[in-house]
Enzyme design. Sequence first.
Site, PDB file in Angstrom:
ATOM      1  N   GLY A  36     -72.758 121.030 -45.801  1.00 27.39           N
ATOM      2  CA  GLY A  36     -71.440 120.983 -45.156  1.00 27.39           C
ATOM      3  C   GLY A  36     -71.018 122.390 -44.708  1.00 27.39           C
ATOM      4  O   GLY A  36     -70.543 122.580 -43.589  1.00 27.39           O
ATOM      5  N   HIS A  37     -71.218 123.390 -45.599  1.00 28.38           N
ATOM      6  CA  HIS A  37     -70.891 124.773 -45.208  1.00 28.38           C
ATOM      7  C   HIS A  37     -71.807 125.230 -44.075  1.00 28.38           C
ATOM      8  O   HIS A  37     -71.370 125.913 -43.136  1.00 28.38           O
ATOM      9  CB  HIS A  37     -71.103 125.738 -46.383  1.00 28.38           C
ATOM     10  CG  HIS A  37     -70.224 125.479 -47.559  1.00 28.38           C
ATOM     11  ND1 HIS A  37     -70.677 124.905 -48.725  1.00 28.38           N
ATOM     12  CD2 HIS A  37     -68.912 125.737 -47.757  1.00 28.38           C
ATOM     13  CE1 HIS A  37     -69.690 124.821 -49.582  1.00 28.38           C
ATOM     14  NE2 HIS A  37     -68.604 125.318 -49.027  1.00 28.38           N
ATOM     15  N   GLU A 148     -63.616 119.093 -41.664  1.00 31.15           N
ATOM     16  CA  GLU A 148     -62.615 118.013 -41.589  1.00 31.15           C
ATOM     17  C   GLU A 148     -62.506 117.268 -42.916  1.00 31.15           C
ATOM     18  O   GLU A 148     -61.546 116.558 -43.147  1.00 31.15           O
ATOM     19  CB  GLU A 148     -63.002 117.039 -40.470  1.00 31.15           C
ATOM     20  CG  GLU A 148     -62.738 117.622 -39.101  1.00 31.15           C
ATOM     21  CD  GLU A 148     -63.191 116.720 -37.975  1.00 31.15           C
ATOM     22  OE1 GLU A 148     -63.764 115.641 -38.242  1.00 31.15           O
ATOM     23  OE2 GLU A 148     -62.986 117.120 -36.810  1.00 31.15           O
ATOM     24  N   VAL A 176     -70.178 116.485 -42.983  1.00 32.82           N
ATOM     25  CA  VAL A 176     -71.628 116.241 -43.048  1.00 32.82           C
ATOM     26  C   VAL A 176     -71.871 115.254 -44.190  1.00 32.82           C
ATOM     27  O   VAL A 176     -71.289 115.389 -45.278  1.00 32.82           O
ATOM     28  CB  VAL A 176     -72.397 117.555 -43.306  1.00 32.82           C
ATOM     29  CG1 VAL A 176     -73.895 117.304 -43.368  1.00 32.82           C
ATOM     30  CG2 VAL A 176     -72.080 118.556 -42.205  1.00 32.82           C
ATOM     31  N   SER A 185     -70.506 117.427 -50.885  1.00 29.08           N
ATOM     32  CA  SER A 185     -69.517 118.176 -51.657  1.00 29.08           C
ATOM     33  C   SER A 185     -70.245 118.812 -52.830  1.00 29.08           C
ATOM     34  O   SER A 185     -71.210 118.233 -53.352  1.00 29.08           O
ATOM     35  CB  SER A 185     -68.451 117.198 -52.181  1.00 29.08           C
ATOM     36  OG  SER A 185     -67.751 117.777 -53.250  1.00 29.08           O
ATOM     37  N   ARG A 187     -69.192 118.866 -55.630  1.00 26.34           N
ATOM     38  CA  ARG A 187     -68.929 118.006 -56.797  1.00 26.34           C
ATOM     39  C   ARG A 187     -69.970 116.898 -56.954  1.00 26.34           C
ATOM     40  O   ARG A 187     -70.079 116.309 -58.036  1.00 26.34           O
ATOM     41  CB  ARG A 187     -67.572 117.324 -56.670  1.00 26.34           C
ATOM     42  CG  ARG A 187     -66.440 118.296 -56.758  1.00 26.34           C
ATOM     43  CD  ARG A 187     -65.139 117.608 -56.479  1.00 26.34           C
ATOM     44  NE  ARG A 187     -64.072 118.583 -56.515  1.00 26.34           N
ATOM     45  CZ  ARG A 187     -62.906 118.383 -57.086  1.00 26.34           C
ATOM     46  NH1 ARG A 187     -62.628 117.237 -57.648  1.00 26.34           N
ATOM     47  NH2 ARG A 187     -61.991 119.309 -57.082  1.00 26.34           N
TER      48      ARG A 187
END
Length: 283
Positions: A36-37, A148, A176, A185, A187
């Site tokens: 995601g990053h 987002e 993503v 995530s 997590r």
Amino acid sequence: MQICRTVFDLRAAVARFRASGEGVGLVTTMGALHDGHMALVSEARAAHDRVVATIFVNPTQFGEAADLETYPRTEARDLEHLEAAGIDAVLIPEIGEIYPEGDETVVETTRLANILHGAVRPGHFRGVTTVVAKLFNICQPDAAYFGEKDYQQLHVIKRMVRDLHMPLKIRGVPTVREPDGLAMSSRNSRLTEEDRAAAPILARALDAAQSMGAATVEDLARTIRDTIAGEPRATLKGLDIVRLPDFTPATGRLSAPVGIMISAEFGSGDNHVLLIDQREVHP
Ligand code: PAF
């Protein structure tokens, strides 16, 4: 990639880029980088001559000290990822560098920060806007990139930039997902095997709502609740359907886009993991 530990060094790096007439994009992170990053990094990479990243686990956005202490710190691995992705400079400051001794200034979006997720995490968004404003001032980028997935955070930051006339663009980057739809995530790694298998129910509930066509907000909410209730390992914790960009509650038949934010808990006792997901639904 230049590794900067001080504001002074990062500013000097950015000044060199600017002296050659180069544009600068910024990706702020708290480390523990995942795909995601890296999607934020590649959007920034495609749009700017130079891309700066920051890794800073920001203490002021954590409610409980325990959460801050247990937040994953994977600096060596993060730096490898950033280098491989073509980042030009990274700021990894100590806390005192960002919050100097005697620091007493905060930045807060007074309404938006204190509703929805902000109402259950008092002070969280104030911590986010304060640190993000500092990072913008330090780096002075042309644009900054945010996922987002952290939907309210993205809108809080956009509001801060608009209200304070900050001279940069905020770019939202789509969430993503894993192949089964689960939003990426840091997590997710804390889920048990069984909870990991159950977790895509959040994305499925949002898909079901999105595919309803002409519907009322109440229909969307019912579909999401029913879908999640069908997964015994998930407990729905939050469901908000809001008008944009103000995040006021939406009701009745859809006549303009709405934002749906959900959170659900998996596992129990000390092992519980709260996951969030979001979707914009257009009439
Ligand atoms: O989304 C995050 O990782 C953090 O909230 C941010 C924007 C880097 C501020 O600490």
